[in-house]
Write a protein that holds these residues in place. Structure first.
Motif, PDB file in Angstrom:
ATOM      1  N   ASP A  17       0.875  -1.195   0.110  1.00 42.83           N
ATOM      2  CA  ASP A  17       0.053  -0.026   0.119  1.00 42.83           C
ATOM      3  C   ASP A  17       0.728   1.187   0.022  1.00 42.83           C
ATOM      4  O   ASP A  17       0.679   2.181  -0.613  1.00 42.83           O
ATOM      5  CB  ASP A  17      -1.013   0.148   1.097  1.00 42.83           C
ATOM      6  CG  ASP A  17      -2.112  -0.796   1.014  1.00 42.83           C
ATOM      7  OD1 ASP A  17      -2.480  -1.341   0.104  1.00 42.83           O
ATOM      8  OD2 ASP A  17      -2.618  -1.334   2.068  1.00 42.83           O
ATOM      9  N   ASP A  18       2.258   1.238   0.790  1.00 38.19           N
ATOM     10  CA  ASP A  18       2.792   2.206   0.665  1.00 38.19           C
ATOM     11  C   ASP A  18       3.499   2.589  -0.563  1.00 38.19           C
ATOM     12  O   ASP A  18       3.648   3.911  -1.060  1.00 38.19           O
ATOM     13  CB  ASP A  18       3.967   2.179   1.733  1.00 38.19           C
ATOM     14  CG  ASP A  18       3.520   2.292   3.385  1.00 38.19           C
ATOM     15  OD1 ASP A  18       2.246   2.888   3.474  1.00 38.19           O
ATOM     16  OD2 ASP A  18       4.174   1.920   4.211  1.00 38.19           O
ATOM     17  N   VAL A  19       3.781   1.670  -1.171  1.00 38.26           N
ATOM     18  CA  VAL A  19       4.620   1.560  -2.584  1.00 38.26           C
ATOM     19  C   VAL A  19       3.596   2.233  -3.653  1.00 38.26           C
ATOM     20  O   VAL A  19       3.927   3.166  -4.400  1.00 38.26           O
ATOM     21  CB  VAL A  19       5.099   0.376  -3.042  1.00 38.26           C
ATOM     22  CG1 VAL A  19       5.292   0.268  -4.348  1.00 38.26           C
ATOM     23  CG2 VAL A  19       6.248  -0.270  -2.078  1.00 38.26           C
ATOM     24  N   ILE A  20       2.449   1.691  -3.500  1.00 41.19           N
ATOM     25  CA  ILE A  20       1.392   2.202  -4.410  1.00 41.19           C
ATOM     26  C   ILE A  20       1.247   3.634  -4.273  1.00 41.19           C
ATOM     27  O   ILE A  20       1.023   4.695  -5.010  1.00 41.19           O
ATOM     28  CB  ILE A  20      -0.047   1.443  -4.341  1.00 41.19           C
ATOM     29  CG1 ILE A  20       0.153  -0.046  -4.813  1.00 41.19           C
ATOM     30  CG2 ILE A  20      -1.125   2.114  -5.239  1.00 41.19           C
ATOM     31  CD1 ILE A  20      -0.902  -1.042  -4.566  1.00 41.19           C
ATOM     32  N   ALA A  21       0.939   4.133  -2.870  1.00 40.17           N
ATOM     33  CA  ALA A  21       0.746   5.501  -2.417  1.00 40.17           C
ATOM     34  C   ALA A  21       1.979   6.500  -3.090  1.00 40.17           C
ATOM     35  O   ALA A  21       1.976   7.371  -3.664  1.00 40.17           O
ATOM     36  CB  ALA A  21       0.565   5.723  -1.169  1.00 40.17           C
ATOM     37  N   PHE A  22       3.376   5.886  -2.724  1.00 42.06           N
ATOM     38  CA  PHE A  22       4.489   6.587  -3.087  1.00 42.06           C
ATOM     39  C   PHE A  22       4.320   6.771  -4.781  1.00 42.06           C
ATOM     40  O   PHE A  22       4.774   8.027  -5.068  1.00 42.06           O
ATOM     41  CB  PHE A  22       5.605   5.780  -2.598  1.00 42.06           C
ATOM     42  CG  PHE A  22       6.876   6.506  -2.805  1.00 42.06           C
ATOM     43  CD1 PHE A  22       7.341   7.578  -2.132  1.00 42.06           C
ATOM     44  CD2 PHE A  22       7.678   6.196  -3.838  1.00 42.06           C
ATOM     45  CE1 PHE A  22       8.633   8.257  -2.225  1.00 42.06           C
ATOM     46  CE2 PHE A  22       9.025   6.816  -4.384  1.00 42.06           C
ATOM     47  CZ  PHE A  22       9.255   7.977  -3.449  1.00 42.06           C
ATOM     48  N   ASN A  23       4.159   5.757  -5.446  1.00 40.97           N
ATOM     49  CA  ASN A  23       4.172   5.824  -6.993  1.00 40.97           C
ATOM     50  C   ASN A  23       2.948   6.545  -7.419  1.00 40.97           C
ATOM     51  O   ASN A  23       3.227   7.277  -8.437  1.00 40.97           O
ATOM     52  CB  ASN A  23       3.945   4.440  -7.364  1.00 40.97           C
ATOM     53  CG  ASN A  23       5.195   3.599  -7.641  1.00 40.97           C
ATOM     54  OD1 ASN A  23       6.478   4.396  -7.193  1.00 40.97           O
ATOM     55  ND2 ASN A  23       5.170   2.397  -7.587  1.00 40.97           N
ATOM     56  N   ASN A  28       5.429  11.039   1.383  1.00 40.10           N
ATOM     57  CA  ASN A  28       5.515  10.841   2.638  1.00 40.10           C
ATOM     58  C   ASN A  28       4.968   9.352   3.107  1.00 40.10           C
ATOM     59  O   ASN A  28       4.915   8.881   4.186  1.00 40.10           O
ATOM     60  CB  ASN A  28       4.684  11.711   3.651  1.00 40.10           C
ATOM     61  CG  ASN A  28       5.190  13.066   3.595  1.00 40.10           C
ATOM     62  OD1 ASN A  28       6.256  13.191   3.639  1.00 40.10           O
ATOM     63  ND2 ASN A  28       4.340  14.002   3.339  1.00 40.10           N
ATOM     64  N   ALA A  29       4.306   8.520   1.967  1.00 39.37           N
ATOM     65  CA  ALA A  29       3.911   7.169   2.025  1.00 39.37           C
ATOM     66  C   ALA A  29       5.014   6.132   2.584  1.00 39.37           C
ATOM     67  O   ALA A  29       4.625   5.306   3.360  1.00 39.37           O
ATOM     68  CB  ALA A  29       3.023   6.840   1.112  1.00 39.37           C
ATOM     69  N   ALA A  30       6.037   6.374   2.097  1.00 39.43           N
ATOM     70  CA  ALA A  30       7.088   5.346   2.240  1.00 39.43           C
ATOM     71  C   ALA A  30       8.118   5.621   3.154  1.00 39.43           C
ATOM     72  O   ALA A  30       8.654   6.909   3.019  1.00 39.43           O
ATOM     73  CB  ALA A  30       7.615   4.905   0.898  1.00 39.43           C
TER      74      ALA A  30
END
Length: 103
Positions: A17-23, A28-30
Motif C-alpha cells: 500500500d505504501d509503494v502504491i501511494a508513493f508511486n 510521505n507514504a514510504a
C-alpha cells in the motif's frame, strides 16, 4: 478476511500500500531506510570459512591476489562494492558461485 492474515502478511500488504501511494505521488507514504555497505569485512575469516587458499579464493571470485593479500594484512581496505561482494560471499557463497556460473 483480516482474521486470515497473520502479522507478516499484513506487513507485506501495508508495505505494498505504501509503494502504491508513493508511486501515486505521496512522498510521505514510504519510509526510506538508508542502507549502508559494511564498513569492514574479515576477508581472511571468509576465505578460511570456505577452506580456500588465497590463490583459490581470488581466482574463484575474480579478485586480484595482491589485493586480497593487502586486505588480509590490513594494508588496504576493500572498496565499497568489493565489501558488499565479500559480505555476500560470506553469507551466501553458493548463490555467488551460481551467479558466476562456477562449479
Amino acid at each position: 478476511m483480516s482474521d486470515l492474515i497473520n502479522d507478516d502478511g499484513q506487513s507485506i500488504i501495508d508495505g505494498l500500500d505504501d509503494v502504491i501511494a508513493f508511486n501515486n505521488g505521496d512522498q510521505n507514504a514510504a519510509r526510506l531506510i538508508p542502507w549502508q555497505a559494511p564498513t569492514s569485512v574479515d576477508v581472511r575469516a571468509i576465505r578460511n570459512k570456505l577452506g580456500m587458499s588465497q590463490k583459490e579464493f581470488a581466482a574463484r571470485f575474480g579478485l586480484k591476489l595482491a589485493s586480497l593479500r593487502n586486505w588480509e594484512q590490513d594494508k588496504r581496505v576493500p572498496e565499497t562494492a568489493t565489501r558488499v561482494l565479500l559480505t555476500i560471499i560470506d553469507r551466501e557463497p553458493d548463490a555467488v558461485k551460481k551467479a558466476l556460473a562456477i562449479g
